[in-house]
Design a protein around this motif. Structure first.
Motif, PDB file in Angstrom:
ATOM      1  N   TYR A  94       0.843  -1.199   0.000  1.00  0.00           N
ATOM      2  CA  TYR A  94       0.000   0.000   0.000  1.00  0.00           C
ATOM      3  C   TYR A  94       0.875   1.245   0.000  1.00  0.00           C
ATOM      4  CZ  TYR A  94       0.131  -0.680   5.201  1.00  0.00           C
ATOM      5  OH  TYR A  94       0.485  -0.873   6.517  1.00  0.00           O
ATOM      6  N   CYS A  95       0.252   2.417   0.226  1.00  0.00           N
ATOM      7  CA  CYS A  95       0.921   3.677  -0.102  1.00  0.00           C
ATOM      8  C   CYS A  95       2.276   3.864   0.573  1.00  0.00           C
ATOM      9  CB  CYS A  95       0.002   4.864   0.200  1.00  0.00           C
ATOM     10  SG  CYS A  95      -0.400   5.088   1.956  1.00  0.00           S
ATOM     11  N   TYR A  96       2.407   3.474   1.833  1.00  0.00           N
ATOM     12  CA  TYR A  96       3.672   3.694   2.517  1.00  0.00           C
ATOM     13  C   TYR A  96       4.787   2.861   1.888  1.00  0.00           C
ATOM     14  CZ  TYR A  96       1.317   6.356   6.153  1.00  0.00           C
ATOM     15  OH  TYR A  96       0.602   7.319   6.832  1.00  0.00           O
ATOM     16  N   GLU A  97       4.476   1.648   1.508  1.00  0.00           N
ATOM     17  CA  GLU A  97       5.479   0.790   0.888  1.00  0.00           C
ATOM     18  C   GLU A  97       5.854   1.308  -0.502  1.00  0.00           C
ATOM     19  OE1 GLU A  97       4.527  -3.636   2.031  1.00  0.00           O
ATOM     20  OE2 GLU A  97       2.645  -2.511   1.878  1.00  0.00           O
ATOM     21  N   HIS A  98       4.840   1.627  -1.312  1.00  0.00           N
ATOM     22  CA  HIS A  98       5.099   2.123  -2.656  1.00  0.00           C
ATOM     23  C   HIS A  98       5.935   3.391  -2.635  1.00  0.00           C
ATOM     24  CE1 HIS A  98       2.764  -0.356  -5.485  1.00  0.00           C
ATOM     25  NE2 HIS A  98       1.936  -0.572  -4.470  1.00  0.00           N
ATOM     26  N   ASN A  99       5.560   4.340  -1.814  1.00  0.00           N
ATOM     27  CA  ASN A  99       6.262   5.615  -1.831  1.00  0.00           C
ATOM     28  C   ASN A  99       7.595   5.563  -1.102  1.00  0.00           C
ATOM     29  OD1 ASN A  99       4.623   7.637  -3.357  1.00  0.00           O
ATOM     30  ND2 ASN A  99       3.046   6.845  -1.992  1.00  0.00           N
ATOM     31  N   ARG A 100       7.757   4.634  -0.163  1.00  0.00           N
ATOM     32  CA  ARG A 100       9.073   4.405   0.436  1.00  0.00           C
ATOM     33  C   ARG A 100      10.041   3.957  -0.659  1.00  0.00           C
ATOM     34  NH1 ARG A 100      13.344   4.474   1.866  1.00  0.00           N
ATOM     35  NH2 ARG A 100      14.399   3.585   3.679  1.00  0.00           N
ATOM     36  N   LEU A 101       9.576   3.054  -1.502  1.00  0.00           N
ATOM     37  CA  LEU A 101      10.391   2.535  -2.592  1.00  0.00           C
ATOM     38  C   LEU A 101      10.638   3.593  -3.659  1.00  0.00           C
ATOM     39  CD1 LEU A 101      11.695   0.070  -4.046  1.00  0.00           C
ATOM     40  CD2 LEU A 101       9.428  -0.418  -4.998  1.00  0.00           C
ATOM     41  N   PHE A 102       9.574   4.270  -4.087  1.00  0.00           N
ATOM     42  CA  PHE A 102       9.698   5.239  -5.178  1.00  0.00           C
ATOM     43  C   PHE A 102      10.554   6.429  -4.768  1.00  0.00           C
ATOM     44  CE2 PHE A 102       7.620   8.090  -8.481  1.00  0.00           C
ATOM     45  CZ  PHE A 102       8.126   7.385  -9.567  1.00  0.00           C
ATOM     46  N   ALA A 103      10.456   6.842  -3.509  1.00  0.00           N
ATOM     47  CA  ALA A 103      11.277   7.955  -3.027  1.00  0.00           C
ATOM     48  C   ALA A 103      12.755   7.607  -3.093  1.00  0.00           C
ATOM     49  CB  ALA A 103      10.876   8.325  -1.595  1.00  0.00           C
ATOM     50  N   ALA A 104      13.092   6.374  -2.723  1.00  0.00           N
ATOM     51  CA  ALA A 104      14.498   5.959  -2.781  1.00  0.00           C
ATOM     52  C   ALA A 104      15.002   5.930  -4.217  1.00  0.00           C
ATOM     53  CB  ALA A 104      14.656   4.580  -2.131  1.00  0.00           C
ATOM     54  N   VAL A 105      14.163   5.450  -5.139  1.00  0.00           N
ATOM     55  CA  VAL A 105      14.550   5.418  -6.550  1.00  0.00           C
ATOM     56  C   VAL A 105      14.789   6.830  -7.071  1.00  0.00           C
ATOM     57  CG1 VAL A 105      13.742   4.884  -8.877  1.00  0.00           C
ATOM     58  CG2 VAL A 105      13.390   3.232  -7.029  1.00  0.00           C
ATOM     59  N   LEU A 106      13.857   7.725  -6.793  1.00  0.00           N
ATOM     60  CA  LEU A 106      13.984   9.101  -7.294  1.00  0.00           C
ATOM     61  C   LEU A 106      15.189   9.803  -6.673  1.00  0.00           C
ATOM     62  CD1 LEU A 106      10.269  10.295  -7.380  1.00  0.00           C
ATOM     63  CD2 LEU A 106      11.642   9.283  -9.219  1.00  0.00           C
ATOM     64  N   GLU A 107      15.405   9.593  -5.393  1.00  0.00           N
ATOM     65  CA  GLU A 107      16.566  10.195  -4.740  1.00  0.00           C
ATOM     66  C   GLU A 107      17.851   9.684  -5.381  1.00  0.00           C
ATOM     67  OE1 GLU A 107      17.085  10.970  -0.187  1.00  0.00           O
ATOM     68  OE2 GLU A 107      18.025   9.043  -0.648  1.00  0.00           O
TER      69      GLU A 107
END
Length: 295
Positions: free
Chosen positions: A79-92
């Motif tokens: 769900y959202c916390y997992e998805h955005n935890r992952l996507f934030a690391a990729v973008l960073e």
């Protein structure tokens, strides 16, 4: 190695080749607006939304290792916390400026709900401050396909799916002048407010707090029954318990209902979610018990 103070998203620890393979993305990685749109679309249409760990009797863990192992290394989603935890690391890792935000879901709600939806405010490196940033929302399960520009009132049509950001007012008796934003989604009957959010920065520890409520609190909408989603160009599939609803961009819907025993096969065929080992019988038993109790 410098001490991790919890401010960043640990982009240096991401397995970027594995993530790109999971998202089905082989395009340019230069941190531009075009790359951001393409990555957002790839992520949203490849990695499903699901809350099954809760039904399987396990906590949802947000360490980058755990999130990568589940969403990237296995045929699972989150769900959202997992998805955005992952996507934030990729973008960073790619060089984007990433700021996490918290949203308050309003879709269908008659009372005030906690701010437990994770969002990302993103800028390509070197973007002038007078140009609008992007709102990334890869973890809601219902799009958008691509990030939305933070421009008041701008509407985006993405392959027939409609979205709109506008400034709103999250005023209360205690904070009468708090101005926030609203994300609207176009439905069969017109625009529907999906969630509100303010520009208050969130950090990894804030994700941990919100995540704990979502998976552990009996009043959380995700702690009581299986709920999975998959969003694509031509359909939005939602499995709520044993009822599968498919929504098309034009608003048409079709519904099918399954038995608890059919859930694992349905998850694999419709959502690309493959359960392993004892998880198959655990989920079936959970849904049987829920049906027997009338919940």
């Amino acid at each position: 190695m410098s001490e991790d103070l919890g401010y960043g998203w640990q982009g240096d620890l991401i397995d970027l080749p594995a993530y790109l393979k999971r998202a089905g993305y082989d395009g340019d990685l230069t941190p531009t607006g075009d790359t951001l749109r393409a990555l957002h679309r790839a992520h949203t249409t490849s990695i499903p939304f699901e809350n099954l760990e809760i039904m399987l009797g396990r906590p949802v863990v947000l360490s980058l290792d755990a999130v990568q192992a589940k969403l990237v290394g296995r045929s699972r989603g989150g769900y959202c916390y997992e998805h955005n935890r992952l996507f934030a690391a990729v973008l960073e890792r790619l060089g984007y400026e990433v700021t996490a935000l918290a949203g308050r879901v309003t879709l269908g709600a008659r009372k005030l709900l906690p701010a437990t939806h994770a969002l990302l405010h993103v800028r390509p490196p070197g973007q002038p401050r007078d140009e609008p940033a992007w709102l990334c929302d890869v973890g809601f399960g219902a799009g958008p396909l691509e990030p939305l520009r933070l421009l008041d009132g701008e509407e985006a049509d993405q392959d027939g799916w409609g979205f709109r950001l506008q400034k709103g007012r999250t005023a209360t008796a205690w904070t009468p002048s708090t101005v926030g934003w609203e994300l609207h989604q176009r439905g069969e009957d017109g625009w529907v407010q999906r969630h509100t959010f303010t520009m208050n920065e969130q950090f990894r520890i804030d994700f941990e707090v919100g995540n704990y409520f979502v998976w552990s609190n009996p009043h959380s909408p995700f702690s009581t029954r299986p709920f999975t989603q998959r969003f694509s160009v031509d359909s939005h599939r939602v499995l709520d318990g044993t009822k599968l609803t498919t929504i098309r961009p034009g608003g048409s819907t079709e519904t099918r209902t399954f038995t608890p025993e059919q859930l694992p096969e349905t998850l694999a065929e419709e959502f690309g979610i493959v359960l392993e080992g004892d998880d198959v019988t655990r989920l079936i038993d959970f849904e049987r018990n829920r049906a027997d109790s009338g919940n």
